[in-house]
Design a protein around this motif. Structure first.
Motif, short mmCIF file in Angstrom:
data_model
loop_
_atom_site.label_atom_id
_atom_site.label_comp_id
_atom_site.label_asym_id
_atom_site.label_seq_id
_atom_site.Cartn_x
_atom_site.Cartn_y
_atom_site.Cartn_z
N VAL A 23 11.97 41.44 -62.06
CA VAL A 23 12.83 40.57 -61.23
C VAL A 23 13.82 41.42 -60.43
N VAL A 24 14.42 42.39 -61.10
CA VAL A 24 15.41 43.25 -60.45
C VAL A 24 14.76 44.04 -59.31
N ALA A 25 13.57 44.60 -59.55
CA ALA A 25 12.88 45.39 -58.53
C ALA A 25 12.62 44.56 -57.28
N LEU A 26 12.19 43.32 -57.48
CA LEU A 26 11.92 42.44 -56.33
C LEU A 26 13.20 42.12 -55.57
N ALA A 27 14.29 41.90 -56.31
CA ALA A 27 15.56 41.56 -55.66
C ALA A 27 16.21 42.78 -55.01
N LEU A 28 15.87 43.98 -55.47
CA LEU A 28 16.47 45.20 -54.91
C LEU A 28 15.97 45.49 -53.50
N ILE A 29 14.74 45.15 -53.22
CA ILE A 29 14.12 45.56 -51.95
C ILE A 29 14.91 45.10 -50.72
N PRO A 30 15.15 43.78 -50.55
CA PRO A 30 15.87 43.36 -49.34
C PRO A 30 17.29 43.90 -49.28
N GLU A 31 17.94 44.04 -50.43
CA GLU A 31 19.30 44.56 -50.44
C GLU A 31 19.33 46.03 -50.03
N ALA A 32 18.38 46.81 -50.55
CA ALA A 32 18.31 48.23 -50.19
C ALA A 32 18.06 48.41 -48.70
N ILE A 33 17.20 47.55 -48.16
CA ILE A 33 16.93 47.61 -46.72
C ILE A 33 18.18 47.24 -45.93
N ALA A 34 18.85 46.17 -46.37
CA ALA A 34 20.05 45.71 -45.67
C ALA A 34 21.15 46.77 -45.70
N PHE A 35 21.32 47.43 -46.84
CA PHE A 35 22.36 48.45 -46.95
C PHE A 35 22.02 49.68 -46.11
N ALA A 135 27.41 36.71 -48.62
CA ALA A 135 26.37 37.57 -48.05
C ALA A 135 25.04 36.83 -47.88
N GLN A 136 24.85 35.72 -48.60
CA GLN A 136 23.59 34.97 -48.48
C GLN A 136 23.60 34.01 -47.29
N MET A 137 24.77 33.71 -46.76
CA MET A 137 24.88 32.69 -45.72
C MET A 137 24.10 33.01 -44.44
N PRO A 138 24.08 34.26 -43.97
CA PRO A 138 23.28 34.54 -42.76
C PRO A 138 21.80 34.24 -42.93
N PRO A 317 9.47 35.30 -49.21
CA PRO A 317 10.45 34.62 -48.33
C PRO A 317 11.88 34.95 -48.74
N MET A 318 12.73 35.16 -47.77
CA MET A 318 14.12 35.46 -48.06
C MET A 318 14.79 34.30 -48.78
N ALA A 319 14.29 33.07 -48.56
CA ALA A 319 14.86 31.89 -49.22
C ALA A 319 14.77 32.02 -50.74
N ALA A 320 13.68 32.60 -51.24
CA ALA A 320 13.52 32.78 -52.69
C ALA A 320 14.58 33.74 -53.22
N LEU A 321 14.83 34.82 -52.50
CA LEU A 321 15.82 35.79 -52.94
C LEU A 321 17.23 35.26 -52.75
N VAL A 322 17.44 34.42 -51.73
CA VAL A 322 18.75 33.78 -51.55
C VAL A 322 19.05 32.90 -52.75
N ALA A 323 18.04 32.16 -53.22
CA ALA A 323 18.23 31.29 -54.40
C ALA A 323 18.61 32.12 -55.61
N VAL A 324 17.95 33.26 -55.79
CA VAL A 324 18.25 34.14 -56.93
C VAL A 324 19.68 34.66 -56.84
#
Length: 494
Positions: A23-35, A135-138, A317-324
Motif C-alpha cells: 500500500v505504501v509503495a503505491l501511495a509513494l509514487i505520485p507523491e515522489a513525482i510531485a515532490f 494537498a489533495q484538493m487540486p 486513478p489519482m482519485a483512489a490515492l486521494v481517498a487514501v
C-alpha cells in the motif's frame, strides 16, 4: 540478537508487513513525482530517492515501521539550489546532508526531542494532517462528478471493508478496485501517468558532477544545514508519533544516523534528500505494518512497480490515492485535542494552536515547531517564576536580618530576587541570605546575587550567604565575584 527479537523487530506478521508495504509503495509514487516537480527535477530523482531512503532506513533507522522517502518539506528547500546551480549540486548537497545527520547522531542530538512538549507534538501532528488534506484538493476540486464519486466510493471501501474483513488492508483494495474500474470503463480522469513519466531503468552509482573545491562547499553547505535540520526534525517528530501509535519506543540517535546513511546513498544513486513521512508512516501502521520488513518492502516494491510494472501503475486513478490520503489526514488529526482545548491549561492549548497556525501558514515544519518550543519555554519560565519568594525576619538584639529565599532563581526571577532586599534599612549591622530552599540556574541569577551582596557591603553591612546546594555553590565558585578578593559593585549594578 536472538531469533525471537529479530522476528519481532523485522516481521511480527510477514503477511501484514508485505501487504502494508505494498500500500505504501503505491501511495509513494505520485507523491515522489510531485515532490520532484516541486524541486524542479526529473520525476526519477524523487522516485530513486524514495527507493534508496526507504531501503536503507529499514536496516539503519531507529524506528521500525516508519516510512522515509522524498518529502515536500525537503523539496521546497531545494528549488533555488537546482535553479541556480543544477542537479549535480543537489546530489552533492544531499550527500553532505547525510554526513551532517551522522554527525548529529554522534553528538546525540536525537536526545533533544525530550525538550519538545506534548502540546508542540500535537500541534505538529494536527498541522500535518491539515496540510495533507489541503494537498489533495487540486486533485479533487473541479475534476468532475466521476472523480467525486470515485473518491467517495474509495472512502466507503477504506472505512467499510474492515467491518467485513481485516485480512487485506482496505487502502490496497481501494487502489486495486478503482484502478480496475477505471481501466474497464475507460474513465477520462487523471491518473498516476499524468503526473510524470516513470523511469524504466534501475538507479546506478555515480559521483556528483561538481568541482571538488571550497567554492562548491560554500554553495551547498547552507542548503545542507537547512536540509539536515528540517529532515531530522520531521523524522524525530514522526518517530515520536509512531512510538505512541504502536505503544513502543525507538532509538532517536540511531534514527539520525539512519537518515544520514540513507541520504548519502540517495545522493550517490541519483536521488534527492528526504526524511520520514508522517502520512506514509500512518498508512503503514494503519495497514498493519509494525516491523522493518514493511519499510524494506515498500522501497523494494516501489522500484519493482516503476521499472517493471510502470505501464500498469500509470493507470492508477489519482482519485483512489486521494481517498487514501484523505483517510490518512483524518486518522492523523488528533481529534481529542479539540475536546481538550477548554480542559487543558490555557498555555498548553495556546502552544498547540500556535504551532498549527504557524505550520499551516508557512508550510514550514521547522518554523512551526521552533515557534512552539520557544512558546513552551516562555510559558514554563513564567510558571516556574510564580513559585519564587523571599521572606525575612529581623533579630533586633543583633540588628541582623535573615532573608529566606525559596524557589528557582534564573533569568525570569533574577530581577524580582534583587528587588526583594531592602538596602536602606536603618540600624542594620548584618544580613544573612539563606538559600537552603532555592536553586540558582544561570549567570543572570548569579549576577543578581553579586549585586545584592555587594550593595549591602557598599552600605557597610556584612553579608553571610548560607545553605547553598552543591550545584549552586559550584556556579557561585565559577561565576560569582562577590566572594573574590577586591570585589566591588560595578557602575551598572546600581
Amino acid at each position: 540478537m536472538n531469533l525471537v527479537h529479530l522476528r519481532s523487530e523485522w516481521a511480527p506478521n510477514i503477511t501484514r508487513e508485505l501487504l502494508a508495504g505494498t500500500v505504501v509503495a503505491l501511495a509513494l509514487i505520485p507523491e515522489a513525482i510531485a515532490f520532484s516537480i516541486i524541486a524542479g527535477v526529473d520525476p526519477k530523482v524523487g522516485l530513486y530517492a524514495s527507493f534508496c531512503i526507504a531501503v536503507v532506513t529499514a536496516f539503519a533507522g531507529g524506528r521500525p515501521a516508519m516510512i522515509s522517502a522524498a518529502t515536500g518539506a525537503m523539496a521546497l528547500l531545494m528549488i533555488t539550489l537546482v535553479k541556480e546551480h543544477g542537479i549535480g549540486y543537489l546530489f552533492a548537497a544531499t550527500i553532505l546532508t547525510g554526513l551532517l545527520q551522522i554527525v548529529a547522531s554522534v553528538l546525540k542530538l536525537g536526545d533533544l526531542m525530550r525538550f519538545v512538549s506534548r502540546s508542540v507534538v500535537t500541534g505538529f501532528v494536527n498541522a500535518l494532517a491539515i496540510l495533507i488534506f489541503i494537498a489533495q484538493m487540486p486533485e479533487l476540486l473541479g475534476m468532475g462528478t466521476t472523480v467525486y464519486l470515485m473518491t467517495a466510493v474509495g472512502l466507503v471501501i477504506i472505512y467499510g471493508l474492515p467491518y467485513v474483513t481485516k485480512a487485506i488492508p482496505s487502502p490496497l483494495v481501494t487502489i486495486v478496485l478503482l484502478t480496475a474500474v477505471t481501466m474497464y470503463f475507460g474513465f477520462d480522469i487523471r491518473t498516476v501517468g499524468d503526473m510524470g513519466a516513470l523511469p524504466s531503468e534501475l538507479p546506478f552509482f555515480a559521483i556528483p558532477e561538481v568541482p571538488f573545491t571550497l567554492e562548491t562547499l560554500k554553495i551547498i553547505l547552507p542548503y545542507a544545514l537547512t536540509l539536515t535540520m528540517v529532515g531530522l526534525l520531521e523524522s524525530l517528530m514522526t518517530a515520536a508519533i509512531i512510538d505512541e501509535m504502536t505503544d513502543t519506543t525507538s532509538d532517536k540517535n540511531r534514527e539520525c544516523a539512519g537518515q544520514g546513511l540513507a541520504n548519502i546513498t540517495a545522493g550517490f544513486f541519483g536521488g534527492m534528500a528526504g526524511c520520514a513521512m508522517i502520512g506514509q508512516s500512518v498508512i503503514n501502521v494503519t495497514s498493519g505494518g509494525r516491523g522493518r520488513l514493511s519499510t524494506l518492502w515498500a522501497g523494494a516494491f516501489l522500484l519493482f512497480l516503476i521499472v517493471v510494472l510502470g505501464p500498469y501503475v500509470a493507470q492508477i486513478p489519482m482519485a483512489a490515492l486521494v481517498a487514501v490520503m484523505i483517510m490518512v489526514s483524518i486518522n492523523t488529526f488528533q481529534w481529542q485535542s479539540i475536546r481538550t482545548l477548554l480542559t487543558h491549561p490555557r498555555s498548553s492549548s495556546f502552544v498547540m494552536l500556535g504551532t498549527v497556525v504557524v505550520v499551516v501558514a508557512t508550510h514550514d515544519l521547522a518554523k512551526g515547531v521552533l515557534f512552539g518550543v520557544i512558546l513552551s519555554g516562555l510559558f514554563f519560565a513564567h510558571k516556574v517564576s510564580r513559585f519564587f519568594g523571599v521572606s525575612s525576619r529581623r533579630d533586633e538584639a543583633k540588628a541582623v536580618r535573615t532573608y529566606t529565599v525559596t524557589g528557582q532563581i534564573f533569568f525570569a526571577t533574577a530581577e524580582a530576587f534583587h528587588s526583594a532586599f531592602d538596602f536602606r534599612e536603618e540600624d542594620l549591622k548584618g544580613v544573612v541570605i539563606d538559600l537552603t530552599a532555592s536553586h540558582f540556574w544561570d549567570i543572570t541569577s548569579i549576577n543578581a546575587l553579586d549585586r545584592v551582596v555587594l550593595k549591602f557591603r557598599n552600605h557597610g553591612i556584612s553579608v553571610d550567604v548560607i545553605g547553598m546546594n552543591e550545584a549552586t555553590a559550584t556556579m557561585v565558585e565559577r561565576l560569582a565575584t562577590h566572594d573574590k578578593p577586591g570585589a566591588v559593585l560595578s557602575s551598572s549594578g546600581h
